[in-house]
Each structure stands twice: as C-alpha cells, then as structure tokens.
Design an enzyme around this catalytic site. Sequence first.
Site, PDB file in Angstrom:
ATOM      1  N   SER A  53      42.968  50.482   7.974  1.00 30.48           N
ATOM      2  CA  SER A  53      43.033  49.475   9.044  1.00 30.48           C
ATOM      3  C   SER A  53      44.469  49.079   9.328  1.00 30.48           C
ATOM      4  O   SER A  53      45.315  49.064   8.418  1.00 30.48           O
ATOM      5  CB  SER A  53      42.244  48.253   8.591  1.00 30.48           C
ATOM      6  N   TYR A  93      39.573  41.389   1.817  1.00 30.37           N
ATOM      7  CA  TYR A  93      39.188  42.600   2.567  1.00 30.37           C
ATOM      8  C   TYR A  93      40.429  43.423   2.918  1.00 30.37           C
ATOM      9  O   TYR A  93      40.494  44.623   2.651  1.00 30.37           O
ATOM     10  CB  TYR A  93      38.414  42.216   3.854  1.00 30.37           C
ATOM     11  N   LYS A 129      42.000  47.418   1.623  1.00 35.52           N
ATOM     12  CA  LYS A 129      42.491  48.557   2.408  1.00 35.52           C
ATOM     13  C   LYS A 129      43.873  48.975   1.919  1.00 35.52           C
ATOM     14  O   LYS A 129      44.181  50.160   1.767  1.00 35.52           O
ATOM     15  CB  LYS A 129      42.528  48.200   3.905  1.00 35.52           C
TER      16      LYS A 129
HETATM   17  C1  UD1 Z   1      39.538  41.714  12.390  1.00 35.57           C
HETATM   18  C2  UD1 Z   1      40.060  41.480  11.019  1.00 35.57           C
HETATM   19  C3  UD1 Z   1      40.724  42.735  10.527  1.00 35.57           C
HETATM   20  C4  UD1 Z   1      39.696  43.854  10.514  1.00 35.57           C
HETATM   21  C5  UD1 Z   1      39.100  43.998  11.901  1.00 35.57           C
HETATM   22  C6  UD1 Z   1      37.920  44.952  11.822  1.00 35.57           C
HETATM   23  C7  UD1 Z   1      40.581  39.085  10.899  1.00 35.57           C
HETATM   24  C8  UD1 Z   1      41.654  38.068  10.804  1.00 35.57           C
HETATM   25  N1  UD1 Z   1      40.977  40.351  10.998  1.00 35.57           N
HETATM   26  O1  UD1 Z   1      40.639  42.064  13.243  1.00 35.57           O
HETATM   27  O2  UD1 Z   1      41.210  42.536   9.228  1.00 35.57           O
HETATM   28  O3  UD1 Z   1      40.309  45.053  10.143  1.00 35.57           O
HETATM   29  O4  UD1 Z   1      38.604  42.749  12.373  1.00 35.57           O
HETATM   30  O5  UD1 Z   1      37.322  45.096  13.051  1.00 35.57           O
HETATM   31  O6  UD1 Z   1      39.423  38.745  10.866  1.00 35.57           O
HETATM   32  N2  UD1 Z   1      38.691  36.180  18.778  1.00 35.57           N
HETATM   33  C9  UD1 Z   1      38.337  35.050  19.482  1.00 35.57           C
HETATM   34  N3  UD1 Z   1      37.049  34.590  19.354  1.00 35.57           N
HETATM   35  C10 UD1 Z   1      36.117  35.204  18.571  1.00 35.57           C
HETATM   36  C11 UD1 Z   1      36.499  36.372  17.842  1.00 35.57           C
HETATM   37  C12 UD1 Z   1      37.798  36.823  17.962  1.00 35.57           C
HETATM   38  O7  UD1 Z   1      39.145  34.459  20.204  1.00 35.57           O
HETATM   39  O8  UD1 Z   1      34.973  34.720  18.496  1.00 35.57           O
HETATM   40  C13 UD1 Z   1      40.069  36.715  18.917  1.00 35.57           C
HETATM   41  C14 UD1 Z   1      40.843  36.750  17.616  1.00 35.57           C
HETATM   42  O9  UD1 Z   1      41.553  35.559  17.424  1.00 35.57           O
HETATM   43  C15 UD1 Z   1      41.756  37.944  17.860  1.00 35.57           C
HETATM   44  C16 UD1 Z   1      40.956  38.855  18.779  1.00 35.57           C
HETATM   45  O10 UD1 Z   1      39.950  38.034  19.348  1.00 35.57           O
HETATM   46  O11 UD1 Z   1      42.896  37.526  18.556  1.00 35.57           O
HETATM   47  C17 UD1 Z   1      40.319  40.012  18.042  1.00 35.57           C
HETATM   48  O12 UD1 Z   1      39.592  39.501  16.941  1.00 35.57           O
HETATM   49  P1  UD1 Z   1      38.626  40.411  16.038  1.00 35.57           P
HETATM   50  O13 UD1 Z   1      37.727  41.175  16.906  1.00 35.57           O
HETATM   51  O14 UD1 Z   1      38.037  39.533  14.990  1.00 35.57           O
HETATM   52  O15 UD1 Z   1      39.626  41.467  15.406  1.00 35.57           O
HETATM   53  P2  UD1 Z   1      40.946  41.226  14.502  1.00 35.57           P
HETATM   54  O16 UD1 Z   1      41.122  39.830  14.132  1.00 35.57           O
HETATM   55  O17 UD1 Z   1      42.082  41.862  15.224  1.00 35.57           O
END
Ligand code: UD1
Length: 339
Positions: A125, A150, A154
């Site tokens: 990742s 987690y 990795k």
């Molecule tokens: C997340 C994990 C990462 C993992 C990946 C797997 C975290 C901090 N990181 O990545 O370690 O490898 O998933 O898929 O959890 N967001 C919102 N609202 C939501 C959900 C997300 O605003 O309900 C935003 C988050 O702040 C982020 C973006 O959307 O900026 C993407 O989030 P997400 O899909 O959870 O991925 P990552 O955080 O990049």
Amino acid sequence: MKILVTGGLGYIGSHTVVELQQKGFEVVIVDDCSNTSEDVLYGIVRITGIQPQFERFDLRKKEKVQGFFQRHQDIQGIIHFAASKAVGESVERPLLYYENNLGSLIYLLQEMTQQQDATFIFSSSCTVYGQAEKLPITEDAPTKPAESPYGNTKKISEDILRDTCKANTHLRSISLRYFNPIGAHPSSEIGELPIGVPQNLVPFITQTAAGVREELSVFGNDYPTADGTCIRDYIHVVDLAKAHVVALQRILQGKAESNYEVYNLGTGKGSSVLEVIQRFERVSGQELPYKIVARREGDVVAAYADTTKANDVLGWKTVSSLDEALLSAWNWEKKVRNL
Ligand code: UD1
C-alpha cells in the site's frame, strides 16, 4: 500454469482471479471468508465461465499451509492478498492485525523458501510513504513510521519480503504499492462488499446515494489544497488487477532485473474529496448529501503516484478514467441493493 491467489474472494483478489483466468492461468483460491462470501465464486464463474479451485482455511494455521503445498506441488506463483485491512479496527486490535497479516506471510514464505523456484506477488500500500515530501510519489521516496498497526503490517511485510529475498535468491518477488482502489468489474458481477459501515470514501458515497447512509461526512476542508479537502489517486480495480498479472508474468518470463522489486500502482492523477463527489454526482445523476466534519486522524494531505516505473519497466498503465471507475462502483451498488 497454476497460481495460488490468497484472499481470492476479496475485493482486489476476485478481480485479479478474473484477469488471471482470462489470460489462461489456472487459479487456486485460498480464503477463510472472514471478510467476504463464498458467493463471490459464482460472480467469477459468471464472468469467465471457469470455476477456480477453492479451499477455505485460515493461513494463520501453519499445518494447513504446509498441507496445502503438499497437495499442490505444481503451484508456479502466489499472489498474496489475504489480510485484514480496516485501519480503525487495527488500532483497537493490533495483535490480531500483526498475527493475521504477518503470520500468514511468514508461513507462505517458509514454504516458498523450500521450493526450487518461487514467485510471490505481494499486496502492499501507498500507506508506507505516509505524507511524502515530494509529489507525485516515486518508489524511492522514504517510507515513514506507520499511522496505524494496519499500515505497519504493510511496512513490516515489505521488510520481511526484502530480507527473505536477499537470503533466498531463488525466491523472486514483487511488492505492489496500491494507491486508492475503487470501482467494480464492468459486468457488475463482482465488486467491493464492505461489512458494516464503510470506512473508505467511494463505498460510503455509493451507499449514501443508494439511501443506505443518510449523508457523507467529508473529513476536513481546511487542508492546504485547492478546495481544502484531501487529495488521493483513485485507481480502477480492474486496472489494478491487470497489473498483478503483468507483474507475475514479468517474473515467470525471467524479465525481472532483481529478485525483489517494488512498483507504485496508481493513475498518477490526484483528485480531491469534493472533486470525487462532484464527478460521482455527474456520472450517476444522483445528488449526494454531504457535510463537512473534522479531519480524520491519520489522514495525509495528498498522495498520488509517480507511475513512471510501472509504465516503463512493468509496461503497464491504467486505461479507465475516474468517471468510469465511479460509474462501475455505482452500478455495482445498485445491483447489490436491487435498485
Ligand atoms: C485508507 C487507509 C489506508 C489504506 C486504504 C485502503 C486511512 C487513514 N488510510 O486510505 O491505510 O491503505 O484506505 O483502501 O484509513 N473520506 C471522507 N469521508 C469518508 C471516507 C473518506 O471524507 O467517509 C476522505 C478521507 O479523509 C480521504 C479520502 O476520503 O481524504 C480517501 O479516504 P479512504 O477511502 O478512507 O482512503 P485513504 O484514507 O486514502
């Protein structure tokens, strides 16, 4: 040629099984179904018309792993997806994550080191980079202390693989560092099946549009980006799946320059959370209720891949757009919800 896909009934695993079968590989899936369903097998068969072999067991059981390789001495390569992946849960239950994600890897590698020739593709990742100093992120960017158990699994898994490859030159391995996989197979026969409340952005968006969730929370709009929301590199899961086949072939065809390589898998393009919402609304025709809330702990401001190495050395690049990926995610959600 027989390939073992661990976690082959999971989200990325199932899409990779389809791509392998379509390239003529024979697939054996090992999955304990702790975070998926055996029904995914039917989806795979409906797409490819080929029934993969399937064994249901937990890779933390060392004797089961040993027994598997005694029964399948003709395995030519392994793609290892099986792992726990909920960031929040890993903070609550770190030992479960270390045991699951590292135990299974170690037992598989112990078997690999006893073979004459072994090919191993690992599901890593971009979380290993943390907040990178320079964007886009190249593979030689320094890794950072992980934000969660987690993420640490990795990072440690990559260390274990690198050390094991160094000590065992007949073991050839590639770690693939995924950016943000989204979307579903265009047939809508397989896709992501989050259990409980989705933690990731796109499943939360599609569930909100489907009326399963009331509204999306956008985690912070005061980041130093153009619209204040975080930037990520969203890659269509089918593009990602295809990269696994290319990586496997690189090793099997003797093209790898070193017996341990690392590649970023992303599109190279960053999109903000608000951009993703707008694009989703446009492709789905659905209005998405959302509110801005506080930042989520552990989120980095921006992460997107430099894809030069994957493009030039691996000879792979993404073909699907963000719109196509979002539309496929929406079509899958509609199918799951009978909409
Ligand atoms: C997340 C994990 C990462 C993992 C990946 C797997 C975290 C901090 N990181 O990545 O370690 O490898 O998933 O898929 O959890 N967001 C919102 N609202 C939501 C959900 C997300 O605003 O309900 C935003 C988050 O702040 C982020 C973006 O959307 O900026 C993407 O989030 P997400 O899909 O959870 O991925 P990552 O955080 O990049």
